[in-house]
Scaffold this motif. Structure first.
Motif, short mmCIF file in Angstrom:
data_model
loop_
_atom_site.label_atom_id
_atom_site.label_comp_id
_atom_site.label_asym_id
_atom_site.label_seq_id
_atom_site.Cartn_x
_atom_site.Cartn_y
_atom_site.Cartn_z
N VAL A 53 0.81 -1.22 0.00
CA VAL A 53 0.00 0.00 0.00
C VAL A 53 0.85 1.27 0.00
O VAL A 53 0.31 2.38 -0.01
CB VAL A 53 -0.97 0.04 1.21
N VAL A 54 2.18 1.13 0.01
CA VAL A 54 3.07 2.30 0.08
C VAL A 54 3.57 2.68 -1.31
O VAL A 54 4.13 1.85 -2.04
CB VAL A 54 4.26 2.03 1.03
N HIS A 55 3.38 3.95 -1.66
CA HIS A 55 3.84 4.52 -2.93
C HIS A 55 4.99 5.48 -2.62
O HIS A 55 4.94 6.20 -1.62
CB HIS A 55 2.71 5.28 -3.62
N PHE A 56 5.99 5.52 -3.50
CA PHE A 56 7.16 6.37 -3.29
C PHE A 56 7.20 7.42 -4.41
O PHE A 56 7.32 7.07 -5.59
CB PHE A 56 8.44 5.53 -3.32
N LEU A 57 7.10 8.69 -4.03
CA LEU A 57 7.00 9.77 -5.01
C LEU A 57 8.08 10.82 -4.76
O LEU A 57 8.48 11.08 -3.63
CB LEU A 57 5.63 10.45 -4.92
N HIS A 58 8.52 11.45 -5.86
CA HIS A 58 9.41 12.62 -5.82
C HIS A 58 8.56 13.81 -6.25
O HIS A 58 7.86 13.74 -7.26
CB HIS A 58 10.57 12.43 -6.79
N VAL A 59 8.64 14.90 -5.49
CA VAL A 59 7.87 16.10 -5.82
C VAL A 59 8.82 17.29 -5.88
O VAL A 59 9.60 17.51 -4.95
CB VAL A 59 6.77 16.36 -4.76
#
Length: 69
Positions: A53-59
Motif C-alpha cells: 500500500v506504500v507509494h514512493f514519489l518525488h515532488v
C-alpha cells in the motif's frame, strides 16, 4: 488505504526539502507548507513501483509566490 512517502525537493534550496508520509497523492498545482513556507507542486514522479500500500514519489516544488512557467 494507500500511503505515500513523498520526497519534496526545492531547487536551489537543498536544505529546505523534506520526506513526509501522506494519505493522499500530491497533485501538480497543489500548495504545500514546509518549514513555515508555502510552495506550489510543479512536478510529481513515481520513484519506485508501489510496495503493497506504500507509494514512493518525488515532488519538485517552487515558492508559491513565483509566477508559473
Amino acid at each position: 488505504m494507500a500511503l505515500y512517502k513523498v520526497s519534496y525537493v526545492i531547487p536551489g534550496r537543498p536544505s529546505a526539502g523534506a520526506i513526509l508520509t501522506r494519505r493522499d497523492a500530491p497533485r501538480v498545482g497543489e500548495i504545500v507548507t514546509l518549514h513555515g513556507e508555502r510552495y506550489r507542486v510543479v512536478e510529481v514522479i513515481e520513484l519506485l513501483p508501489p510496495q503493497g500500500v506504500v507509494h514512493f514519489l518525488h515532488v519538485t516544488l517552487a515558492p508559491a509566490d513565483e509566477p508559473r512557467a
